[in-house]
Design a protein around this motif. Structure first.
Motif, PDB file in Angstrom:
ATOM      1  N   THR A  96      33.431  39.506  42.104  1.00 28.23           N
ATOM      2  CA  THR A  96      33.875  40.407  41.049  1.00 28.23           C
ATOM      3  C   THR A  96      34.882  41.422  41.608  1.00 28.23           C
ATOM      4  OG1 THR A  96      31.750  40.177  39.929  1.00 28.23           O
ATOM      5  CG2 THR A  96      33.093  42.065  39.302  1.00 28.23           C
ATOM      6  N   TRP A  97      34.618  41.979  42.794  1.00 28.61           N
ATOM      7  CA  TRP A  97      35.517  42.947  43.431  1.00 28.61           C
ATOM      8  C   TRP A  97      36.876  42.312  43.721  1.00 28.61           C
ATOM      9  CZ3 TRP A  97      37.254  43.203  48.652  1.00 28.61           C
ATOM     10  CH2 TRP A  97      37.929  44.379  48.972  1.00 28.61           C
ATOM     11  N   LEU A  98      36.869  41.063  44.259  1.00 32.82           N
ATOM     12  CA  LEU A  98      38.135  40.384  44.562  1.00 32.82           C
ATOM     13  C   LEU A  98      38.925  40.096  43.288  1.00 32.82           C
ATOM     14  CD1 LEU A  98      37.110  37.862  47.365  1.00 32.82           C
ATOM     15  CD2 LEU A  98      38.601  39.846  47.587  1.00 32.82           C
ATOM     16  N   LEU A  99      38.259  39.639  42.226  1.00 32.62           N
ATOM     17  CA  LEU A  99      38.949  39.377  40.970  1.00 32.62           C
ATOM     18  C   LEU A  99      39.520  40.665  40.369  1.00 32.62           C
ATOM     19  CD1 LEU A  99      36.607  36.754  39.271  1.00 32.62           C
ATOM     20  CD2 LEU A  99      38.916  36.365  40.152  1.00 32.62           C
ATOM     21  N   HIS A 100      38.807  41.785  40.507  1.00 30.59           N
ATOM     22  CA  HIS A 100      39.271  43.065  39.995  1.00 30.59           C
ATOM     23  C   HIS A 100      40.522  43.524  40.738  1.00 30.59           C
ATOM     24  CE1 HIS A 100      39.096  46.962  38.122  1.00 30.59           C
ATOM     25  NE2 HIS A 100      39.052  47.562  39.325  1.00 30.59           N
ATOM     26  N   ARG A 101      40.545  43.379  42.077  1.00 32.40           N
ATOM     27  CA  ARG A 101      41.722  43.766  42.886  1.00 32.40           C
ATOM     28  C   ARG A 101      42.918  42.914  42.521  1.00 32.40           C
ATOM     29  NH1 ARG A 101      41.167  44.412  49.104  1.00 32.40           N
ATOM     30  NH2 ARG A 101      43.351  44.790  48.686  1.00 32.40           N
ATOM     31  N   ARG A 102      42.696  41.630  42.317  1.00 30.22           N
ATOM     32  CA  ARG A 102      43.795  40.711  41.999  1.00 30.22           C
ATOM     33  C   ARG A 102      44.384  41.058  40.619  1.00 30.22           C
ATOM     34  NH1 ARG A 102      43.507  34.151  41.741  1.00 30.22           N
ATOM     35  NH2 ARG A 102      45.738  33.872  41.437  1.00 30.22           N
ATOM     36  N   ALA A 103      43.505  41.390  39.667  1.00 32.64           N
ATOM     37  CA  ALA A 103      43.971  41.723  38.323  1.00 32.64           C
ATOM     38  C   ALA A 103      44.799  43.015  38.346  1.00 32.64           C
ATOM     39  CB  ALA A 103      42.775  41.870  37.387  1.00 32.64           C
ATOM     40  N   ARG A 104      44.500  43.975  39.229  1.00 31.03           N
ATOM     41  CA  ARG A 104      45.257  45.228  39.321  1.00 31.03           C
ATOM     42  C   ARG A 104      46.562  45.029  40.079  1.00 31.03           C
ATOM     43  NH1 ARG A 104      41.500  50.006  41.341  1.00 31.03           N
ATOM     44  NH2 ARG A 104      42.740  49.405  43.144  1.00 31.03           N
ATOM     45  N   GLY A 105      46.681  43.940  40.814  1.00 35.07           N
ATOM     46  CA  GLY A 105      47.890  43.664  41.567  1.00 35.07           C
ATOM     47  C   GLY A 105      47.867  44.192  42.978  1.00 35.07           C
TER      48      GLY A 105
END
Length: 157
Positions: free
Chosen positions: A145-154
Motif C-alpha cells: 500500500t505504501w509503495l502504491l501510494h508513493r507511485r501515485a504521488r509521483g
C-alpha cells in the motif's frame, strides 16, 4: 431301474437364523442364533459368503437356541450376505442375512486433526505459526500500500 438314495434337506419349520447385530462393520463380531434345531440340538454354520468360513452353533447351559459367533473379516465389502446353519441330526437348514456396513471406526468417535491437502487451512494446528503468518501478510499488505501510494504521488520508487 435303480434309484439312488438322496439325503432330504429343507428349511426347518421353527424359523430362521437370527443375526445380531443385523448390521455389522468389518472387524466386528456377529452372533448367530437359531431355535430351528429340535430339542436344543447343535448346528454347523457357514459364514463363507462374508469370508468368515464355518462356525459351530450349540445351545448354552440354560437355553434351547443354538448359538455361535464369528468375526467379520476386515477386508469384507459392504453388502448383504447369506449365513446358513444346518441342524445336526435332522439335516434341516436355515438362513439369515446380515448386512455389512462401511467401516466407521468405533461408534461415537469422530475424527480429529487436520487433513494434508496441500492447500492449507484457515487455522493450522499451531497458533504461533498462524500468528506469524498473519503478521507477515499484514506487513506485506502495508508495504504494498505504501509503495502504491508513493507511485501515485509521483515520488518514484
Amino acid at each position: 431301474m435303480r434309484r439312488s438314495a438322496r439325503p432330504l434337506t429343507g428349511t426347518a419349520p421353527a424359523g430362521d437364523v437370527e443375526v445380531e447385530p443385523s448390521s455389522a462393520v468389518p472387524g466386528g463380531q456377529v452372533t448367530v442364533r437359531t431355535a430351528a434345531c429340535v430339542d436344543g440340538g447343535s448346528a454347523s454354520g457357514d459364514a463363507g459368503a462374508v469370508g468368515a468360513g464355518s462356525l459351530s452353533l450349540a445351545p448354552g447351559p440354560h437355553e434351547r437356541d443354538a448359538t455361535g459367533r464369528f468375526r467379520v473379516p476386515p477386508s469384507a465389502q459392504p453388502g448383504t450376505y447369506e449365513i446358513t446353519a444346518t441342524c445336526t441330526g435332522s439335516g434341516w437348514w436355515v438362513t439369515g442375512d446380515p448386512v455389512v456396513s462401511p467401516a466407521s471406526g468405533r461408534p461415537g468417535v469422530h475424527p480429529r486433526g487436520s487433513v494434508k491437502t496441500g492447500v492449507g487451512g484457515a487455522l493450522g494446528p499451531d497458533p504461533v505459526q498462524t500468528a506469524a503468518g498473519v503478521a507477515a501478510l499484514a506487513v506485506a499488505a502495508a508495504g504494498g500500500t505504501w509503495l502504491l501510494h508513493r507511485r501515485a504521488r509521483g515520488d518514484g520508487i
